[in-house]
Design a protein around this motif. Sequence first.
Motif, PDB file in Angstrom:
ATOM      1  N   TYR A 165     -56.624  46.095 -27.343  1.00 64.14           N
ATOM      2  CA  TYR A 165     -56.203  44.697 -27.267  1.00 64.14           C
ATOM      3  C   TYR A 165     -57.398  43.747 -27.143  1.00 64.14           C
ATOM      4  O   TYR A 165     -57.274  42.560 -27.412  1.00 64.14           O
ATOM      5  N   ARG A 219     -55.028  32.613 -19.936  1.00 64.70           N
ATOM      6  CA  ARG A 219     -55.399  33.188 -18.640  1.00 64.70           C
ATOM      7  C   ARG A 219     -56.460  32.339 -17.947  1.00 64.70           C
ATOM      8  O   ARG A 219     -56.316  31.965 -16.787  1.00 64.70           O
ATOM      9  N   ALA A 252     -56.768  41.727 -16.597  1.00 62.93           N
ATOM     10  CA  ALA A 252     -56.104  41.318 -17.838  1.00 62.93           C
ATOM     11  C   ALA A 252     -55.724  42.484 -18.735  1.00 62.93           C
ATOM     12  O   ALA A 252     -54.952  42.300 -19.675  1.00 62.93           O
ATOM     13  N   CYS A 253     -56.238  43.668 -18.480  1.00 56.89           N
ATOM     14  CA  CYS A 253     -55.984  44.773 -19.413  1.00 56.89           C
ATOM     15  C   CYS A 253     -54.485  45.031 -19.541  1.00 56.89           C
ATOM     16  O   CYS A 253     -53.818  45.353 -18.562  1.00 56.89           O
ATOM     17  N   GLN A 308     -58.864  42.382 -24.658  1.00 55.73           N
ATOM     18  CA  GLN A 308     -58.866  41.336 -23.635  1.00 55.73           C
ATOM     19  C   GLN A 308     -60.135  41.389 -22.781  1.00 55.73           C
ATOM     20  O   GLN A 308     -60.679  40.359 -22.401  1.00 55.73           O
ATOM     21  N   PRO A 329     -56.338  35.214 -23.795  1.00 56.56           N
ATOM     22  CA  PRO A 329     -57.512  34.996 -22.938  1.00 56.56           C
ATOM     23  C   PRO A 329     -57.689  33.523 -22.571  1.00 56.56           C
ATOM     24  O   PRO A 329     -58.086  33.196 -21.452  1.00 56.56           O
TER      25      PRO A 329
END
Lengths: 533, 396
Positions: free
Chosen positions: A13, B348, A52-53, A15, B345
């Motif tokens: 992904y 976030r 965030a993973c 991130q 991202p």
Amino acid sequence: MRVVVDLTRCQGYGQCAFLAPDVFTMRGDEALVYEPHPDDSQRERVLRAAAACPVQAMVIDEVNGLGRHRRPADGHGRTPPLVENVVIVGASLAGLRAAATLRREGYEGSVTLIGDELGDPYDRPPLSKQVLTGLADAGETALPLRRALDADWIRGVRATGLDVAAREVLLDDGRKVGFDRLLIATGARARPWPDAAQAALDGVFVLRTREDAARLRARLADRPGRVLVIGAGFTGSEVASACRELGLPVTVVERDHAPLAGSLGGVIGAVAAELQREHGVDLRCGVTVTALEGDDRGRLVRARLSDGETVEAGVAVVALGAARNVEWLEGSGLAAGVWGVGCDAGCRAFDVNGLVTDDIFVAGDVARFPHPLYQYQFLALEHWGNAVAQAQVAAHNMISAQTGRWAHLSLPVFWSAQFGVNIKSVGVPTFADQVAIVQGSAADRRFVAAYGYRGRITAAVAFGQAMWLEFYQELIERAAPFPPDFAMVDRPPEIQVLPAEMPERVSPAQGATVVVTGHDPDERRAVLVRPRS
Amino acid sequence: MTTTYERILDHASRADPYPLYAELRETPVARQPDGSYVVSTYREIVSLLHDPRVSSVAEDQDARLSDLPQPFIRLDPPDHDRLRRLAMRHFGPPESPGRIDALIPRMTGIVTGLIDGLAGRGKVDIVDDFAYPLPVTVICELLGVPREDEPLFHQWSQTIISTIDPGTGSMAERTRRRALTLTELGHYLDGLADERLRRPADDLLSGFVSEQEFPRGDLLATSALLLVAGHETTVNLIANGVLTLLRHPHALGRLHREPGWAPAVVEELLRYEPPVQFLAPLRHALADIELAGVTIPRGAVITIALAAGSRDPARFHDPDRFDPDRVDNQHLGFGGGIHHCFGAPLARLETQLALAEFARRFIGPRLVADPPPYRPHPFLRGPRHLLVEFDDIVPA
């Protein structure tokens, strides 16, 4: 801080590469490489990345910065009352994860980790990738710990024997270490070049340990001219990829007719061959190295090949696979040999008669265990994910009552990052007679190949398409029909089912000679006879 | 008789749809009167997100209605992969890995400026004064859209997202409305793209027009998608975040003392009060799919209730508790699989900065109304206004 990404879980992904771009890097669309020992100035970013993973694949030591305290689990089943002394031989990934699992499950007795290497346990996958390219130092691949292990460490000492009856491990310094439960996690080692004198030439390397990686990295950084890679399995192919990334000329010599053919078969191996050649590798298949030759100062200068050609090279990396570390078990009465150490699905070791022991467990590269999905065949897997999963099952079972035990039934998963492509596999590709590309296209190097055995799906391999593998995992677990006959996104206009071109399956226990003696059931015994060499 | 899903779509359910989600989960794969299926349990959702038999190409879509082709969110591989990768080249790894990280100082500056501007007011609307301006400013600067055109594209954007609310008209009517609005938005962006060809700047549009392989139509569709998604979702995440923190004073206090806690807070928000409650656009089955004992027939429309899955007690311990310290929080806030949120991202970081600064600088904040008034949208859920009174604001 120490970081390890469970790339078995990672689906690319990206991130982490957004949020901590100096630590995590994407190579191509989904191959992740990372700095395993980032500077503390990166701490905030790494913690952001870990949070965030999407598949929570990151393990970082001291995670309290995010408030993610790991709470001890309640444990499952009761610890049998007599277990208060666990000994783990082999202090690498499997051994360490087993120790961590024991503590997580609330085991409070002693844990002794015995390892023949000095220094902290480290992660091997980076050694053939980011360490060779210089992104990370070989010394900076130590495995992180989520919590203190409270273990006794015996480092730099080799186990030399096992006395099953006395429940003792013998060490090369003469010590004897007693146990209630033993975990054998001694792993494997690089198979050396068979000719010792040639292997001793300056410029001939193997790649297995941190020290191996440091030596090879140092030599590659000196721009040694052409690098010869002997063997195009995953390690050899990754070494070739790293060398190309460094701009070094590379010749790869592979006995089979394609790289990775031993693991993925000839059809997908042919795609890997194109990938290597596109990246400038001088790939020679169907050829072997017959001799390595040095100059008068003992430095490697060339290799002779079975087709009569020669290759001038300053470095040769011998990547001929691994040999399991079982010698110390000779005479122990366990079913240990070149095939590894036999065990049941609950990781309990077999003795040479095929009887299961109750206090000796096996996990990781050295274990050979039956898998119900593969006709109960005994598998030995040199996969990161298998070491982790099997170690957890073994550790759990060591301290659980009979009724609370688990079986190690997870599907094998492995990955390899090479030439900008993330290759990921689920299931056992070698357990197949047919293969078909079912999504994407080989020409684009982005596809999923499904493997079938007698009409059911047994494995899937993705090039740059890891996100779909969860679906194929479900198909494999349900023994779904092969080839898949339904409509899907990105399905080729026509699915071509090809012979898988697997190398002939060799019986893993070949070379094991067993003599059975006695007549009555109470006196029948099997004895392993050492092959005369 | 109305189904649970129909009651969820009812705008009156917006303030607290979670009890209805619990009801929905009792039938993990629920057939609706119109023949579509709503999937609401975690395992089944994750399975569908990785299932290649599920297509994102809407069957009834009629490209001739709009000048713009479909954006990658409404495409399947290989087209999806190709277009998403082209856009990603300028947005993130592997080609532009540091782009979003480099925005942190600017985002911090915007947050600081917004809060500075509220000092002395005593009462603010968190949505209009804080949660909305931040992501809009960021996406405008990043994409290369003049901030002063906001009234223009805000209207288009509102219209476009209203067309994915099943409660606002027939599918055909909504498709037509979306197509017309997208055409207008496309023309607007086309003008900006021409400008960037003449005078490249350091923004995504300039990057997009520099790509030989990025056809103009696809480039405009991608830009329209980013513009709309970039300011209709993060606003709700920030507003939901402020609301949740004010409802959990201990968490607000801890974030005040410990700004490093923000990433965990935002991940839990994405699970507990996600801005995207259902996957939009809808998916459909390319083949019969057996799931939780139900066969979703080929051709059936599939509605994925992400927010219900993230509150599934079979996956999350005590799921209705807001607990940023929970471990293994694999929420569905950004979806999953190949359509995983492109802008995750950015969302976030914006939300982490916004919430950490809100907690640090607002003294004595309190809700004026609980629950606040909500936007009617069932898929993109958040307060329409969030009035907050406070005593003072700490200088930056």
